[in-house]
Design a protein around this motif. Sequence first.
Motif, mmCIF file in Angstrom:
data_model
loop_
_atom_site.group_PDB
_atom_site.id
_atom_site.type_symbol
_atom_site.label_atom_id
_atom_site.label_comp_id
_atom_site.label_asym_id
_atom_site.label_seq_id
_atom_site.Cartn_x
_atom_site.Cartn_y
_atom_site.Cartn_z
ATOM 1 N N VAL A 149 27.643 16.072 6.029
ATOM 2 C CA VAL A 149 26.240 15.676 6.110
ATOM 3 C C VAL A 149 26.014 14.638 5.024
ATOM 4 O O VAL A 149 25.826 14.974 3.853
ATOM 5 N N LYS A 154 28.829 20.683 4.390
ATOM 6 C CA LYS A 154 27.985 21.852 4.668
ATOM 7 C C LYS A 154 28.804 22.884 5.429
ATOM 8 O O LYS A 154 29.579 22.535 6.330
ATOM 9 N N ARG A 179 19.392 22.179 14.779
ATOM 10 C CA ARG A 179 20.046 20.912 14.456
ATOM 11 C C ARG A 179 21.475 20.885 14.983
ATOM 12 O O ARG A 179 22.159 21.916 14.998
ATOM 13 N N TYR A 181 25.402 19.357 14.665
ATOM 14 C CA TYR A 181 26.331 18.834 13.672
ATOM 15 C C TYR A 181 27.617 18.394 14.382
ATOM 16 O O TYR A 181 28.144 19.122 15.234
#
Length: 251
Positions: A149, A154, A179, A181
Amino acid sequence: MNVIIIEDEAPSARRLGRMLEKLDVGVDKILHSVEEAVNWFSKNAHPDLIFLDIQLSDGLSFEIFDTVEVKSAVIFTTAYDEYALQAFKLNSIDYLLKPIDEEELAKAIEKYRDFKPVPQDLQLDFDDIKKLLINPLERGYKKRFSVKVGQHIKLIQTSDIECLYSENKGTYAFTNEGRSYLLDNSLEAMENELHPEKFFRVSRKFYVNIDAIADIINYSNSRLKIKLNHFNEQEIIVSRERVKDFKAWLE
């Protein structure tokens, strides 16, 4: 079912892909030459089924088998019938002459499903089976993913992932915080990393977490639509060939 096409003519590959989509068979990869195929097979898990043109731009596709031990079933697609005998000496399910007929293609798919071999990695001995039944967690399924990120790394707990999906040649994890990723691994690579009690591959594009399922709706052509707690970026459809296994997985 993981499927790839090896075909040097792009229009033919696209046409075959569209025909397979009508049969609810998704194409995971298209390769175009002997060299590209050999390189891909040496670095990736082999698919369940290959649609293979015989005359490629840099030679005959039989040369792939001379270099790599291909573990997939093969349906040959070619404009030439003189290679049929040589083709059936390999892992051949069928031999389709171009232009490919939709009915013949459907029969070839059914033939593959009827004679689908047990993958080598599923031929476990009794001790392996007993171990998995007694303590499936010993398999060491993935508990977390690390993602970039910005300049940071993360950690995402697998239990926080609602679904994993592929889009524009990327693989993404969508979490319960709403979200997505980007991940390094492909969906195919996830097959042995995700706990099968928690995650199910409902189509070539999606794995879903059973704990994130909010609703299941009957959909057209004997398929199912899944609604998750937070994911609403696109529809999640259980492909027709996976519906039976999906229902069994839910129970």
